[in-house]
Design a protein around this motif. Structure first.
Motif, short mmCIF file in Angstrom:
data_model
loop_
_atom_site.label_atom_id
_atom_site.label_comp_id
_atom_site.label_asym_id
_atom_site.label_seq_id
_atom_site.Cartn_x
_atom_site.Cartn_y
_atom_site.Cartn_z
N GLY A 1 18.83 53.99 22.24
CA GLY A 1 20.08 54.39 21.60
C GLY A 1 21.03 55.18 22.46
N PHE A 2 20.69 55.39 23.73
CA PHE A 2 21.62 56.08 24.63
C PHE A 2 22.75 55.14 25.04
CE2 PHE A 2 17.79 58.69 25.16
CZ PHE A 2 18.34 59.96 25.02
N LEU A 3 23.95 55.69 25.10
CA LEU A 3 25.14 54.89 25.36
C LEU A 3 25.70 55.19 26.74
CD1 LEU A 3 26.47 55.39 21.79
CD2 LEU A 3 26.30 53.13 22.82
N TYR A 4 26.16 54.13 27.42
CA TYR A 4 26.67 54.20 28.78
C TYR A 4 28.10 53.67 28.79
CZ TYR A 4 21.66 54.41 29.94
OH TYR A 4 20.32 54.74 30.01
N PHE A 5 29.01 54.44 29.39
CA PHE A 5 30.42 54.05 29.45
C PHE A 5 30.62 52.94 30.48
CE2 PHE A 5 34.78 54.83 31.18
CZ PHE A 5 35.49 54.55 30.03
N ALA A 6 31.41 51.93 30.11
CA ALA A 6 31.65 50.79 31.01
C ALA A 6 33.13 50.52 31.22
CB ALA A 6 30.96 49.54 30.47
N GLY A 7 34.01 51.41 30.76
CA GLY A 7 35.44 51.23 31.00
C GLY A 7 36.22 51.02 29.73
N ARG A 8 37.52 50.79 29.90
CA ARG A 8 38.41 50.48 28.78
C ARG A 8 38.36 48.98 28.49
NH1 ARG A 8 40.50 53.65 25.30
NH2 ARG A 8 42.36 52.36 25.20
N THR A 9 38.67 48.63 27.25
CA THR A 9 38.71 47.20 26.92
C THR A 9 39.75 46.49 27.77
OG1 THR A 9 40.18 47.74 25.07
CG2 THR A 9 37.85 47.42 24.57
N ASP A 10 40.82 47.18 28.12
CA ASP A 10 41.85 46.58 28.97
C ASP A 10 41.36 46.37 30.40
OD1 ASP A 10 43.59 46.50 26.88
OD2 ASP A 10 44.77 48.23 27.49
N ASP A 11 40.22 46.99 30.75
CA ASP A 11 39.69 46.89 32.11
C ASP A 11 38.67 45.76 32.25
OD1 ASP A 11 41.18 49.13 32.61
OD2 ASP A 11 39.51 50.52 32.39
N ARG A 12 38.51 44.98 31.20
CA ARG A 12 37.54 43.88 31.29
C ARG A 12 38.13 42.73 32.10
NH1 ARG A 12 33.71 41.92 26.52
NH2 ARG A 12 32.34 43.20 27.75
N LEU A 13 37.27 42.11 32.90
CA LEU A 13 37.66 40.96 33.72
C LEU A 13 36.83 39.75 33.30
CD1 LEU A 13 37.12 43.68 35.71
CD2 LEU A 13 38.26 42.22 37.35
N VAL B 1 37.80 55.06 44.05
CA VAL B 1 37.72 53.61 43.83
C VAL B 1 38.35 53.28 42.49
CG1 VAL B 1 36.19 51.63 43.58
CG2 VAL B 1 35.56 53.47 45.13
N ALA B 2 39.10 52.22 42.43
CA ALA B 2 39.60 51.68 41.16
C ALA B 2 39.54 50.17 41.23
CB ALA B 2 41.04 52.14 40.90
N VAL B 3 39.02 49.57 40.17
CA VAL B 3 38.87 48.12 40.11
C VAL B 3 39.73 47.59 38.97
CG1 VAL B 3 37.24 46.25 39.56
CG2 VAL B 3 36.58 48.06 41.16
N HIS B 4 40.39 46.47 39.21
CA HIS B 4 41.21 45.86 38.17
C HIS B 4 41.26 44.36 38.40
CE1 HIS B 4 44.77 45.23 40.82
NE2 HIS B 4 44.28 46.30 41.44
N ALA B 5 41.77 43.66 37.42
CA ALA B 5 41.86 42.21 37.51
C ALA B 5 43.20 41.78 38.10
CB ALA B 5 41.72 41.59 36.11
N VAL B 6 43.16 40.68 38.83
CA VAL B 6 44.37 39.94 39.18
C VAL B 6 44.14 38.50 38.72
CG1 VAL B 6 45.06 41.37 41.13
CG2 VAL B 6 43.52 39.48 41.51
N PRO B 7 45.17 37.81 38.28
CA PRO B 7 44.96 36.45 37.77
C PRO B 7 44.49 35.50 38.87
CG PRO B 7 47.31 36.97 37.94
CD PRO B 7 46.57 38.24 38.17
N ASP B 8 43.53 34.66 38.51
CA ASP B 8 43.09 33.59 39.41
C ASP B 8 44.15 32.49 39.40
OD1 ASP B 8 40.50 32.31 40.80
OD2 ASP B 8 41.48 30.78 39.57
N PRO B 9 44.37 31.80 40.52
CA PRO B 9 45.38 30.74 40.52
C PRO B 9 45.11 29.64 39.50
CG PRO B 9 44.75 31.30 42.77
CD PRO B 9 43.79 32.01 41.87
N VAL B 10 43.84 29.42 39.15
CA VAL B 10 43.50 28.32 38.25
C VAL B 10 43.25 28.83 36.83
CG1 VAL B 10 41.93 26.40 37.81
CG2 VAL B 10 42.52 27.03 40.17
N THR B 11 42.30 29.75 36.67
CA THR B 11 41.98 30.26 35.33
C THR B 11 41.23 31.57 35.45
OG1 THR B 11 40.90 29.73 33.22
CG2 THR B 11 39.78 29.02 35.22
N GLY B 12 41.38 32.42 34.45
CA GLY B 12 40.66 33.68 34.43
C GLY B 12 41.18 34.69 35.42
N ASP B 13 40.26 35.50 35.95
CA ASP B 13 40.62 36.61 36.82
C ASP B 13 39.87 36.56 38.14
OD1 ASP B 13 42.16 37.90 34.71
OD2 ASP B 13 40.25 38.56 33.85
N GLN B 14 40.36 37.37 39.09
CA GLN B 14 39.62 37.70 40.29
C GLN B 14 39.56 39.22 40.38
OE1 GLN B 14 41.34 35.73 43.68
NE2 GLN B 14 40.70 33.70 43.00
#
Length: 532
Positions: A380-392, A417-430
């Motif tokens: 039942g211990f919870l671990y933070f994984a970021g904001r929903t807007d930070d999902r890739l 360090v900061a990680v974020h998404a950039v759009p993939d040329p075809v689909t989804g993120d990089q």
């Protein structure tokens, strides 16, 4: 209350608050909302006006001084504050703004002193603008704005008092303690987690106008500070200061905050001898976690016994499976275990001021949706994984930015360090990572690639395709990474960018022919590249 050479006793603070409450009662027009705006750094006037509002039954709207022009005017007017307290340093921000019906008081001026003078004999309770109770609005504080337009969350006197009493009890705050307030008081962290527990325990507070990594230890020693709060990248800034032989020579015993990360928390403890307690409580008060003895490394804590917190799929609402770890504690099933934290039980969330759409979004299905990603272990211990807007979403796999950041933070050359998404040329993120390097380090692509290959929990889709080297990490006024700015600029930014063209962890500069070819791929697939 301590601020530089100024020291106010408890009696003087109460006397000053009563004077301001009486002034406010005379200034607010009849029939107006009992709200005042405060556009100040962390000077004594800020807690004095917070205290005055509490006595008068009014609410303080903390105004962010990093906002500009129409956005700043919108924040002030949205709160319906008819009085705005500011200082000379912030007057240029107000120049040219249309603020109809708002009276501006400038602290530290002769005119301000003359306004307060007639109320020298005021006592608590002499002047109220609305009935005072635990349900009285006390704060209208804007969410940080790191992921979108701010909203003004409501906090009542009852919730503020409960937060202060809870933290004072949990951390054993005593009257002899000194709480160092270096995070901005227009934000909930400094008020709810630093000022309120000091108030509840009768402890002193020491104010720093604005956070300064270089001045931190000097302040702590000068004020005798024993407790502080932090948000976002403040801990990284402290670790980036030059090490000194006397780094452990201070009275500080505890730091409480969010988003330091397990790696930096361990570095901070080793260097300064101070335990950082990572907490979690949404700014709006809708969900909170308790850190108890036996909380595993990296975990924030568990839900309180009376709370019904769950990690669910943001789209279906179905509960996510428990996290699985390897022998080294690395998460093995992040794709299926990470979801949004919701409170399915009673919640102290008190809504946003004049924003029913935001209220409805927070309260979907009758639950409180935190907007934060977590995973839960079998205990039942919870671990933070970021904001929903930070999902890739990379090649069909869901990833959380915070998970990748925690891994990259292990690299010795990385200061932030900061990680974020950039759009993939075809689909989804990089995946794109922004790195601020430690003093004396330059980016070594071979060393970085070797580091990535050595990380057992770095999944095949998690390695950054792009690496941006920044001198300083862009942050909001509350020291959270300004992800909106990073995403907006993408790889077409003024900083050096390295990339891994074939996804084989072989990094080369992204310039000239490489950039032209990459942009051609976006054009070929009709996809808009970031930045530019």
């Amino acid at each position: 209350m301590k601020h530089g050479p100024t020291v106010l006793t408890h009696h003087q603070v109460v006397e000053g608050a009563a004077r301001r409450a009486a002034l406010l009662a005379d200034l607010l027009p009849a029939g107006s909302e009992p709200h005042l705006g405060v556009l100040l750094d962390n000077t004594p006037e800020f807690p004095l006006w917070l205290s005055a509002a509490a006595l008068a039954g009014a609410a303080v709207a903390g105004i962010n001084p990093t906002r500009r022009g129409p956005e700043l005017a919108r924040d002030i007017l949205h709160t319906e504050a008819r009085v705005l307290i500011t200082e000379r340093a912030h007057l240029p921000l107000l120049a040219g703004l249309e603020l109809p019906g708002v009276r501006v008081l400038v602290t530290g001026t002769e005119a301000y002193a003359e306004l307060l003078a007639p109320y020298a004999g005021a006592r608590p309770g002499d002047a109220v603008v609305a009935p005072v109770s635990r349900d009285s609005r006390m704060l209208l504080y804007f969410t940080s704005g790191s992921t979108g337009a701010p909203k003004a969350a409501i906090c009542t006197q009852g919730r503020l008092a409960a937060a202060g009493q809870s933290l004072a009890g949990h951390f054993g705050v005593r009257p002899a303690d000194v709480h160092y307030i270096c995070m901005p008081m227009f934000h909930g962290n400094a008020v709810l987690a630093d000022w309120a527990p000091a108030l509840a325990a009768g402890a002193a507070v020491a104010l720093r106008p604005r956070f300064s990594a270089s001045g931190f230890l000097d302040d702590v020693r000068a004020y005798g500070a024993t407790y502080f709060t932090y948000v976002g990248r403040a801990v990284q800034y402290l670790l980036a200061t030059p090490e000194r032989p006397d780094d452990r020579d201070h009275p500080l015993r505890l730091g409480f905050g969010t988003e330091a990360g397990a790696v930096d928390a361990a570095r901070f403890r080793e260097r300064f001898g101070v335990e950082l307690v990572e907490g979690y409580g949404s700014s709006e008060g809708g969900a909170a976690l308790q850190r108890t003895p036996g909380t595993p490394p990296g975990a924030i804590g568990r839900a309180a016994p009376a709370d019904d917190l769950a990690v669910v799929d943001p789209e279906t609402g179905e509960e996510r499976p428990s996290a699985r770890f390897d022998a080294g504690g690395r998460l093995l099933n992040g794709d299926e275990a990470i979801g949004e934290l919701v409170n399915r039980g009673r919640t102290p969330f008190e809504g946003y001021w004049r924003n029913p759409e935001a209220d409805a979004e927070r309260g979907r299905r009758g639950w409180y949706w935190t907007g934060d990603l977590f995973y839960r272990d079998t205990d039942g211990f919870l671990y933070f994984a970021g904001r929903t807007d930070d999902r890739l979403r990379v090649d069909g796999e869901n990833l959380a930015a915070a998970m990748i950041e925690n891994i990259l933070a292990r690299w010795d050359a990385a200061a932030a360090v900061a990680v974020h998404a950039v759009p993939d040329p075809v689909t989804g993120d990089q995946v794109m990572a922004a790195l601020a390097l430690r003093e004396g380090h330059a980016f070594d692509p071979d060393a970085f690639a070797a580091f990535l290959r050595a990380q057992p929990d770095l999944g095949t889709k998690m390695a950054p395709r792009f690496v941006r080297i920044v001198e300083h990490m862009p942050v909001t006024a509350t020291n959270k990474v300004h992800r909106v700015a990073l995403r907006r600029e993408g790889f077409r930014c003024p900083d050096p960018v390295w990339w891994d063209p074939a996804g084989e962890r072989e990094y080369v500069p992204l310039d000239g022919e490489g950039l032209t070819g990459l942009l051609a791929r976006y054009a070929e697939h009709g996809t808009r590249p970031p930045g530019g």
